[in-house]
Design an enzyme around this catalytic site. Structure first.
Site, PDB file in Angstrom:
ATOM      1  N   ASP A 131       0.872  -1.171   0.000  1.00 38.21           N
ATOM      2  CA  ASP A 131       0.000   0.000   0.000  1.00 38.21           C
ATOM      3  C   ASP A 131       0.911   1.222   0.000  1.00 38.21           C
ATOM      4  OD1 ASP A 131      -1.594   2.203   0.997  1.00 38.21           O
ATOM      5  OD2 ASP A 131      -3.046   0.738   1.720  1.00 38.21           O
ATOM      6  N   ALA A 175      -3.746   4.883  -7.730  1.00 38.89           N
ATOM      7  CA  ALA A 175      -4.793   5.817  -7.282  1.00 38.89           C
ATOM      8  C   ALA A 175      -6.146   5.209  -7.616  1.00 38.89           C
ATOM      9  CB  ALA A 175      -4.663   7.159  -8.003  1.00 38.89           C
ATOM     10  N   TYR A 225     -12.399  13.262  -6.823  1.00 36.62           N
ATOM     11  CA  TYR A 225     -11.323  12.616  -7.579  1.00 36.62           C
ATOM     12  C   TYR A 225     -10.389  13.682  -8.177  1.00 36.62           C
ATOM     13  CZ  TYR A 225      -8.912  10.722 -11.600  1.00 36.62           C
ATOM     14  OH  TYR A 225      -7.939  10.413 -12.517  1.00 36.62           O
TER      15      TYR A 225
HETATM   16  N1  UFG Z   1     -20.595   7.769 -21.242  1.00 37.14           N
HETATM   17  C1  UFG Z   1     -21.844   7.350 -21.594  1.00 37.14           C
HETATM   18  N2  UFG Z   1     -22.282   6.174 -21.071  1.00 37.14           N
HETATM   19  C2  UFG Z   1     -21.553   5.402 -20.232  1.00 37.14           C
HETATM   20  C3  UFG Z   1     -20.249   5.843 -19.885  1.00 37.14           C
HETATM   21  C4  UFG Z   1     -19.804   7.030 -20.403  1.00 37.14           C
HETATM   22  O1  UFG Z   1     -22.543   8.005 -22.338  1.00 37.14           O
HETATM   23  O2  UFG Z   1     -22.027   4.355 -19.783  1.00 37.14           O
HETATM   24  C5  UFG Z   1     -20.092   9.037 -21.784  1.00 37.14           C
HETATM   25  C6  UFG Z   1     -19.766  10.043 -20.706  1.00 37.14           C
HETATM   26  O3  UFG Z   1     -20.900  10.792 -20.402  1.00 37.14           O
HETATM   27  C7  UFG Z   1     -18.662  10.854 -21.375  1.00 37.14           C
HETATM   28  C8  UFG Z   1     -17.968   9.860 -22.294  1.00 37.14           C
HETATM   29  O4  UFG Z   1     -18.884   8.782 -22.435  1.00 37.14           O
HETATM   30  O5  UFG Z   1     -19.217  11.847 -22.171  1.00 37.14           O
HETATM   31  C9  UFG Z   1     -16.700   9.303 -21.704  1.00 37.14           C
HETATM   32  O6  UFG Z   1     -16.979   8.827 -20.397  1.00 37.14           O
HETATM   33  P1  UFG Z   1     -15.945   7.942 -19.565  1.00 37.14           P
HETATM   34  O7  UFG Z   1     -16.618   7.577 -18.290  1.00 37.14           O
HETATM   35  O8  UFG Z   1     -15.416   6.865 -20.428  1.00 37.14           O
HETATM   36  O9  UFG Z   1     -14.757   8.949 -19.307  1.00 37.14           O
HETATM   37  P2  UFG Z   1     -14.809  10.402 -18.632  1.00 37.14           P
HETATM   38  O10 UFG Z   1     -14.630  11.392 -19.732  1.00 37.14           O
HETATM   39  O11 UFG Z   1     -15.959  10.589 -17.742  1.00 37.14           O
HETATM   40  O12 UFG Z   1     -13.575  10.255 -17.653  1.00 37.14           O
HETATM   41  C10 UFG Z   1     -12.276  10.528 -18.036  1.00 37.14           C
HETATM   42  C11 UFG Z   1     -11.336   9.747 -17.125  1.00 37.14           C
HETATM   43  C12 UFG Z   1     -11.511  10.205 -15.696  1.00 37.14           C
HETATM   44  C13 UFG Z   1     -11.349  11.684 -15.616  1.00 37.14           C
HETATM   45  C14 UFG Z   1     -12.275  12.386 -16.572  1.00 37.14           C
HETATM   46  C15 UFG Z   1     -12.043  13.848 -16.619  1.00 37.14           C
HETATM   47  O13 UFG Z   1     -11.599   8.368 -17.210  1.00 37.14           O
HETATM   48  O14 UFG Z   1     -10.551   9.560 -14.899  1.00 37.14           O
HETATM   49  O15 UFG Z   1     -12.058  11.901 -17.896  1.00 37.14           O
HETATM   50  O16 UFG Z   1     -13.261  14.499 -16.724  1.00 37.14           O
HETATM   51  F1  UFG Z   1     -11.613  12.126 -14.391  1.00 37.14           F
END
Ligand code: UFG
Length: 324
Positions: free
Chosen positions: A51, A75, A141
């Site tokens: 850890d 993380a 986060y």
């Molecule tokens: N999305 C959907 N359906 C889902 C999952 C995601 O429509 O089931 C959309 C989200 O709304 C977003 C896009 O797909 O518009 C990408 O989503 P992700 O969850 O794959 O990734 P994020 O953009 O939310 O997250 C990424 C990183 C995070 C970071 C973030 C910064 O994985 O660690 O960018 O905003 F914090």
């Protein structure tokens, strides 16, 4: 060639970076507590289950292994979970990082590459985003990553502790040669969820189609995990060569909407993605696209696999193997 400690080396980006470090001739020691990572992602003998909050263990490991530099991935990464249990994120991400930095100082290791995130910018005023956009996280986060970035700025100023902070956009894909790929439990990321929807027939929900974007769905900058891993290699080599501390975005500079990703997945797989349209997910900015020219100009890095269909094809090859 250096001896490098990779924390979180059993995770998605950490395992790919370990793979490319070894290919470049570096020798790697992995630390992972396996709370989220996968043992199989690390070669036999390289893994130390520790850890990051265990400062004494990290100090003796770094001394024993004659570590010269650290790449710190370990993380928790789920935005949603961080809003339910902020204390978990501050403890693991902030206290864990601080403990690692104390151990590094104790063991006289003063070069670090840190996994930061586009979430540090929150909802940015300008897109594509430059590194001088102010910190404005909107969830625990993102805040946990910003806190660590700030600790690193002070350590650079007063402790000659040099670091490169890499702010990732949307990591995706897989390195075909490596057998590695994206596995989160639970999975929250778009591309693996779309692939899983094809495999299981269970629809994926598109979070909102009423954003102020051309097709109404959110735009993100999808960066191939192998390109992202290469960014760590140029960053650590810059530090090992005496280079100064800095911060860089890591993205392709091109935005893709959720519907464009869906179209790419359908084209690559030749199958329809079962999906429904749902409400917006809280905290999702309409558009996050990196301006990554600084990384290109200063460290000579280039995204080489920026083609979305290539990214999806690599992710699909991995997803088919995992369930096989
Ligand atoms: N999305 C959907 N359906 C889902 C999952 C995601 O429509 O089931 C959309 C989200 O709304 C977003 C896009 O797909 O518009 C990408 O989503 P992700 O969850 O794959 O990734 P994020 O953009 O939310 O997250 C990424 C990183 C995070 C970071 C973030 C910064 O994985 O660690 O960018 O905003 F914090």
């Amino acid at each position: 060639m250096a001896r490098i400690l990779v924390t979180g080396g059993a995770g998605y980006i950490g395992s790919h970076t370990r793979y490319f470090l070894e290919k470049s001739g570096h020798s790697v020691v992995v630390v992972d507590d396996l709370s989220r990572g996968f043992k199989q992602a690390v070669p036999d003998g390289a893994l130390h289950q520790v850890d990051t909050r265990d400062t004494a263990k990290l100090t003796s490991l770094m001394r024993q292994e004659r570590i010269e530099a650290v790449i710190h991935f370990a993380a928790y990464i789920s935005v949603g979970e961080s809003t339910q249990r902020p204390e978990l994120y501050f403890s693991n991400n902030v206290c864990g990082s601080l403990s690692l930095f104390e151990a590094m100082l104790e063991a006289q290791v003063k070069c670090l590459v840190f996994s930061s995130t586009a979430a540090a910018y929150g909802i940015p005023a300008k897109v594509p985003i430059l590194e001088d956009e102010p910190y404005a996280p909107i969830n625990p986060y993102g805040e946990s990553k910003v806190m660590v970035e700030k600790i690193l700025e002070w350590l650079d100023r007063y402790r000659e502790f040099r670091s490169i902070r890499l702010r990732y956009f949307n990591a995706c894909g897989a390195e075909p040669q490596s057998g590695l790929g994206e596995r989160h439990d639970p999975e929250t990321h778009l591309i693996p969820l779309m692939l899983r929807a094809i495999q299981t027939g269970k629809p994926v929900t598109l979070f909102g189609d009423d954003y102020p974007t051309p097709d109404g769905t959110c735009i993100r900058d999808y960066i191939h995990v192998s390109d992202l891993a290469q960014a760590h290699i140029v960053a650590i080599e810059h530090l090992l060569g005496g280079g100064k501390s800095d911060v860089f975005n890591v993205g392709t500079g091109a935005g893709q909407s959720v519907k464009q990703v869906l179209a790419a997945v359908e084209k690559v797989t030749g199958k329809k993605v079962p999906h429904t349209i749902g409400p917006r997910r809280e905290g999702d900015p309409p558009s996050l696209v990196a301006d990554s020219r600084k990384l290109q100009n200063v460290l000579g890095w280039r995204p080489e696999r920026a083609n979305l269909e290539q990214i999806v094809a690599d992710a699909w090859a991995f997803a088919q193997n995992v369930t096989a």
